[in-house]
Design an enzyme around this catalytic site. Structure first.
Site, PDB file in Angstrom:
ATOM      1  N   HIS A  97      34.312  21.290  29.007  1.00 22.61           N
ATOM      2  CA  HIS A  97      32.854  21.283  28.844  1.00 22.61           C
ATOM      3  C   HIS A  97      32.339  22.721  29.008  1.00 22.61           C
ATOM      4  CE1 HIS A  97      32.979  17.040  28.882  1.00 22.61           C
ATOM      5  NE2 HIS A  97      32.313  16.761  29.967  1.00 22.61           N
ATOM      6  N   CYS A 152      31.092  15.178  35.464  1.00 26.08           N
ATOM      7  CA  CYS A 152      31.864  16.377  35.077  1.00 26.08           C
ATOM      8  C   CYS A 152      30.985  17.605  34.850  1.00 26.08           C
ATOM      9  CB  CYS A 152      32.716  16.073  33.845  1.00 26.08           C
ATOM     10  SG  CYS A 152      31.960  14.948  32.687  1.00 26.08           S
TER      11      CYS A 152
HETATM   12  N1  NAP Z   1      36.552  11.919  31.334  1.00 24.26           N
HETATM   13  C1  NAP Z   1      35.809  12.683  32.111  1.00 24.26           C
HETATM   14  O1  NAP Z   1      35.570  13.891  31.854  1.00 24.26           O
HETATM   15  C2  NAP Z   1      35.219  12.110  33.340  1.00 24.26           C
HETATM   16  C3  NAP Z   1      34.645  12.983  34.243  1.00 24.26           C
HETATM   17  C4  NAP Z   1      34.080  12.477  35.397  1.00 24.26           C
HETATM   18  C5  NAP Z   1      34.111  11.116  35.601  1.00 24.26           C
HETATM   19  N2  NAP Z   1      34.686  10.284  34.712  1.00 24.26           N
HETATM   20  C6  NAP Z   1      34.701   8.855  35.010  1.00 24.26           C
HETATM   21  O2  NAP Z   1      36.026   8.447  35.296  1.00 24.26           O
HETATM   22  C7  NAP Z   1      36.203   7.087  34.884  1.00 24.26           C
HETATM   23  C8  NAP Z   1      37.385   6.979  33.933  1.00 24.26           C
HETATM   24  O3  NAP Z   1      37.189   7.824  32.818  1.00 24.26           O
HETATM   25  P1  NAP Z   1      38.327   8.098  31.747  1.00 24.26           P
HETATM   26  O4  NAP Z   1      37.812   9.209  30.932  1.00 24.26           O
HETATM   27  O5  NAP Z   1      39.667   8.226  32.388  1.00 24.26           O
HETATM   28  O6  NAP Z   1      38.306   6.707  30.894  1.00 24.26           O
HETATM   29  P2  NAP Z   1      39.443   6.055  29.981  1.00 24.26           P
HETATM   30  O7  NAP Z   1      40.337   7.096  29.423  1.00 24.26           O
HETATM   31  O8  NAP Z   1      38.728   5.155  29.046  1.00 24.26           O
HETATM   32  O9  NAP Z   1      40.313   5.149  31.012  1.00 24.26           O
HETATM   33  C9  NAP Z   1      39.759   4.047  31.687  1.00 24.26           C
HETATM   34  C10 NAP Z   1      40.763   3.515  32.700  1.00 24.26           C
HETATM   35  O10 NAP Z   1      40.161   2.435  33.420  1.00 24.26           O
HETATM   36  C11 NAP Z   1      41.026   1.312  33.360  1.00 24.26           C
HETATM   37  N3  NAP Z   1      40.276   0.057  33.391  1.00 24.26           N
HETATM   38  C12 NAP Z   1      39.323  -0.354  32.515  1.00 24.26           C
HETATM   39  N4  NAP Z   1      38.889  -1.596  32.860  1.00 24.26           N
HETATM   40  C13 NAP Z   1      39.600  -1.965  33.949  1.00 24.26           C
HETATM   41  C14 NAP Z   1      39.624  -3.136  34.771  1.00 24.26           C
HETATM   42  N5  NAP Z   1      38.832  -4.183  34.526  1.00 24.26           N
HETATM   43  N6  NAP Z   1      40.486  -3.159  35.828  1.00 24.26           N
HETATM   44  C15 NAP Z   1      41.293  -2.116  36.088  1.00 24.26           C
HETATM   45  N7  NAP Z   1      41.328  -0.984  35.348  1.00 24.26           N
HETATM   46  C16 NAP Z   1      40.482  -0.912  34.295  1.00 24.26           C
HETATM   47  C17 NAP Z   1      41.764   1.470  32.051  1.00 24.26           C
HETATM   48  O11 NAP Z   1      42.923   0.683  32.084  1.00 24.26           O
HETATM   49  P3  NAP Z   1      43.530  -0.004  30.731  1.00 24.26           P
HETATM   50  O12 NAP Z   1      44.291   1.113  30.038  1.00 24.26           O
HETATM   51  O13 NAP Z   1      44.409  -1.066  31.292  1.00 24.26           O
HETATM   52  O14 NAP Z   1      42.363  -0.490  29.936  1.00 24.26           O
HETATM   53  C18 NAP Z   1      42.051   2.969  32.081  1.00 24.26           C
HETATM   54  O15 NAP Z   1      43.137   3.238  32.934  1.00 24.26           O
HETATM   55  C19 NAP Z   1      34.867   6.675  34.289  1.00 24.26           C
HETATM   56  O16 NAP Z   1      34.106   6.065  35.315  1.00 24.26           O
HETATM   57  C20 NAP Z   1      34.241   7.968  33.883  1.00 24.26           C
HETATM   58  O17 NAP Z   1      32.848   7.901  33.826  1.00 24.26           O
HETATM   59  C21 NAP Z   1      35.262  10.746  33.577  1.00 24.26           C
END
Ligand code: NAP
EC number: 1.2.1.11
Length: 344
Positions: A242, A130
């Site tokens: 950010h 990000c």
């Molecule tokens: N947030 C940001 O600003 C940002 C920016 C760039 C990249 N990212 C990346 O994007 C990804 C997600 O981030 P987020 O902020 O959305 O995280 P989050 O809010 O914690 O959500 C994680 C998601 O992944 C799912 N998940 C976890 N374990 C799983 C599994 N074994 N099989 C299938 N689904 C699974 C969760 O499902 P459940 O609800 O079923 O657990 C949930 O839908 C990460 O790799 C992060 O590094 C985030």
């Protein structure tokens, strides 16, 4: 006929935003499927004015799906993206699992759209971190004019960058401070409420954190390997958005006025830069918006051809979901992907 799109991680911060943006932008999808872990099976998520029942990623057959927008973390992506790609479904991944793989293009459409053609080697395209996404959107138009030699970046990153657990932790700690409950820190290494933490992701051998290294490696991969980059990444008690203070050293002259004019015309950028109270953008105002905002543009007289800028964007949108969907739009616009149902 439109495309069949799967959103993996649909219950998370980024996944929910992906569903919002697919609907807002009218992405040409005939079918959108929401996937997450078995914990979320049959829970519901919103998609436009509909709701989708969440399915389990583990049992899902991707053979008739065209694009998988993956935002379920690095470990899940490492395991599943190659399998999904092998079923002829293009994965656009938000984690850091594939970003530094030479056979996986890392794309910000305003910056390096032509690199997308390399996706067919693995059927995986990586979305940047990000902090890097908004940074390179602001730097690219300036680099094109006066070549950047070196940047010093200090980030002020919101808790939503650490997923939904990060947002819950800031909320719960803030509440606990007011009602004098004990403060629990699980997601962050120190208390985040009314504090700042100069530590994001793991420490590396040289004392930098992985988050700081990502800004360096990704800027070089997408913009120019010759640019020298140093970074300090800091978590701040902001829910969404950010911010970055960026000191830039150019090879040739770049005045503040020139930079303002260039950035005003640049794709994805919005300049708000008045020298008066409130004449700049803060993360609160960037939440829910698509732009990368640039404020506080001023010359740095301590180096030859130096400039300071303040860059703010919604990390869940340009930093993640929006950028991923712009990549999907690029695949479609360049005719690099055909809907499987149409092709059958
Ligand atoms: N947030 C940001 O600003 C940002 C920016 C760039 C990249 N990212 C990346 O994007 C990804 C997600 O981030 P987020 O902020 O959305 O995280 P989050 O809010 O914690 O959500 C994680 C998601 O992944 C799912 N998940 C976890 N374990 C799983 C599994 N074994 N099989 C299938 N689904 C699974 C969760 O499902 P459940 O609800 O079923 O657990 C949930 O839908 C990460 O790799 C992060 O590094 C985030």
């Amino acid at each position: 006929m439109g495309y069949k799109i799967a959103v993996a991680g649909a219950t998370g911060n980024v996944g929910r935003e992906m569903l919002n943006i697919l609907s807002e932008r009218g992405f040409p999808a005939d079918e959108v499927v929401a996937l997450a872990s078995s914990r979320s099976l049959n829970t519901e998520v919103s998609f436009g004015d509909k709701t989708l029942k969440v399915k389990n990623l583990e049992n899902y057959d991707f053979s008739d799906t065209d694009i998988c927008l993956m935002s379920a973390g690095g470990a899940v992506s490492l395991k599943w993206s190659p399998k999904i790609g092998a079923q002829g479904c293009v994965v656009i991944d938000n984690s850091s699992a594939w970003r530094y793989d030479a056979d996986v293009p890392l794309i910000v459409p305003e910056v390096n759209p032509d690199a997308i053609t390399g996706f067919s080697k693995r059927n995986i395209i990586a979305n940047p971190n990000c902090s890097t996404a908004q940074l390179v959107v602001a730097l690219k138009p300036l680099h094109d004019v006066a070549r950047i030699k070196r940047i010093v970046v200090s980030t002020y990153q919101s808790v939503s960058g650490a997923g939904k657990d990060g947002m819950d932790e800031l909320f719960n700690q803030t509440r606990a401070v007011f009602v004098a409950d004990p403060i629990e820190s699980k997601k962050f290494t120190k208390r985040i409420a009314f504090n700042v933490i100069p530590h994001i992701d793991v420490f590396m051998e040289d004392g930098y954190t992985k988050e700081e290294w990502k800004v360096l490696a990704e800027t070089k991969k997408m913009l120019d390997p010759k640019i020298k980059v140093t970074c300090t990444a800091v978590r701040v008690p902001v829910f969404i958005g950010h911010s970055e203070s960026v000191n830039i050293e150019f090879e040739s002259e770049m005045t503040a006025e020139q930079a303002r004019e260039i950035l005003r015309e640049a794709p994805g950028c919005l300049v708000i830069d008045k020298h008066e109270n409130g004449g700049y953008v803060t993360p609160y105002e960037s939440a829910g918006e698509d732009a990368t905002y640039i404020s506080r543009i001023r010359e740095d007289a301590t180096v030859e051809h130096g400039l300071n800028i303040w860059v703010v964007s919604d990390n869940l949108r340009k930093g993640a979901a929006l950028n991923a969907i712009q990549i999907a739009e690029l695949l479609v616009a360049r005719g690099l992907i055909k809907a499987k149902k149409q092709a059958a």
